[in-house]
Each structure stands twice: as structure tokens, then as C-alpha cells.
Design an enzyme around this catalytic site. Structure first.
Site, mmCIF file in Angstrom:
data_model
loop_
_atom_site.group_PDB
_atom_site.id
_atom_site.type_symbol
_atom_site.label_atom_id
_atom_site.label_comp_id
_atom_site.label_asym_id
_atom_site.label_seq_id
_atom_site.Cartn_x
_atom_site.Cartn_y
_atom_site.Cartn_z
ATOM 1 N N GLY A 46 0.816 -1.216 0.000
ATOM 2 C CA GLY A 46 0.000 0.000 0.000
ATOM 3 C C GLY A 46 0.847 1.262 0.000
ATOM 4 O O GLY A 46 0.543 2.229 -0.710
ATOM 5 N N CYS A 47 1.908 1.257 0.772
ATOM 6 C CA CYS A 47 2.764 2.440 0.865
ATOM 7 C C CYS A 47 3.522 2.668 -0.439
ATOM 8 O O CYS A 47 3.762 3.805 -0.833
ATOM 9 C CB CYS A 47 3.714 2.309 2.042
ATOM 10 S SG CYS A 47 2.824 2.238 3.617
ATOM 11 N N THR A 48 3.895 1.577 -1.115
ATOM 12 C CA THR A 48 4.550 1.698 -2.413
ATOM 13 C C THR A 48 3.572 2.274 -3.434
ATOM 14 O O THR A 48 3.928 3.171 -4.205
ATOM 15 C CB THR A 48 5.092 0.335 -2.874
ATOM 16 O OG1 THR A 48 6.077 -0.099 -1.931
ATOM 17 C CG2 THR A 48 5.721 0.423 -4.260
ATOM 18 N N ALA A 51 3.237 6.012 -2.637
ATOM 19 C CA ALA A 51 4.458 6.746 -2.972
ATOM 20 C C ALA A 51 4.624 6.874 -4.487
ATOM 21 O O ALA A 51 4.993 7.945 -4.989
ATOM 22 C CB ALA A 51 5.673 6.062 -2.353
#
Length: 157
Positions: A46-48, A51
Site C-alpha cells: 500500500g505504501c509503495t 508513494a
């Protein structure tokens, strides 16, 4: 009780290390518009996604005068690896003791796989040139968040 920032309030100052080990202070960014986003962990799915969405929108955001900064509890070396691995072109800050997370209300109780846990609340803040919160968003979804943010800010792709 977790603090929740509202538009019109002063953005809490911070002094954190970036991916290169350099100190970044919000006070030093006075006069710039900043998109400050808090995410749980570098290099997770999710963070990738989030970002990379910021990376892919960086031209339009910068063109509208915004500087993007991501904040997580990861150490600078991991942030540097994340930045290099995914071609991220914006600053990533390390907040290992989650003091900035707490100041912005981006740390608290949340549901994770049906259980209440304490951790990072994926949140985004738009800070104006005077250091005032212009927009505060809590518990945002990683997918599609940047497109929604650009729309709210009136920024074309």
C-alpha cells in the site's frame, strides 16, 4: 485521545532526518506549500502504491507550487533504499519515535484484520506558505488518494 488538526491551525514544527541523514525542519520550509503525508512502512504494498502515485503526480504538484514530503517510522537507510528502488523524487523523513506522527494525529488506534491496534494512521496534510494547515485528511486509502488530493487542490494531471 489522538489530536486531530483542523484547517486554520498552525502546523506542528518538526525536525527529522531525511533519507540521506540530513535534518529537515518544517520551520525551514516557511514560504513553501507542502504536502506532508504519513504512511506506515516503506516498501510495503500500500505504501509503495501511494508513494508511486505521488511520484507519478510530482510534476503537476510541483507545477502548482507544492513540495511533497513523506514521513514514516523507517530509518534513513531504509528510506534511501525505498527512494532508489521506486525512483521516488521527493523527500522521505524518518520519525522512529513517532513524535511527528503524534503531533499531527497520525498515530492512534485503528482496525487491522478485525483487531484494534495502535499504529500509523495514513494521513495527509496540506500546509500553506505561512505554516498553517490548509487541509487535513485522516485514514486515507493508499489507492487513488493522490488523484483525489489533486482534484481537491484544483490541480490537473
Amino acid at each position: 485521545m489522538t489530536v486531530r488538526l483542523e484547517p486554520g491551525t498552525a502546523a506542528p514544527d518538526f525536525s527529522l532526518l531525511d533519507q540521506d541523514g540530513d535534518t529537515v525542519r518544517l520551520a525551514d520550509l516557511h514560504g513553501e506549500k507542502v504536502v506532508l503525508y504519513f504512511y506506515p512502512a516503506a516498501m510495503t504494498p500500500g505504501c509503495t502504491t501511494q508513494a508511486c502515485d505521488f511520484r507519478d503526480s510530482i510534476s503537476s504538484l510541483q507545477g502548482a507550487g507544492y513540495r511533497v514530503i513523506g514521513v514514516s517510522r523507517d530509518e534513513p537507510a531504509k528510506l534511501r533504499e525505498f527512494r532508489e528502488r521506486d525512483g521516488l523524487t521527493f523527500t522521505l523523513l524518518s520519525d522512529p519515535d513517532h513524535s511527528a506522527h503524534l503531533a499531527y494525529g497520525a498515530w492512534g488506534e485503528k482496525m487491522n484484520y478485525g483487531k484494534v491496534v495502535e499504529g500509523v494512521l495514513r494521513s495527509t496534510f496540506v500546509i500553506d506558505e505561512d505554516g498553517t494547515i490548509a487541509l487535513a485528511q485522516y485514514n486515507v486509502k493508499a489507492t487513488g488518494h493522490v488523484a483525489r488530493l489533486r482534484k481537491q487542490l484544483g490541480i490537473d494531471a
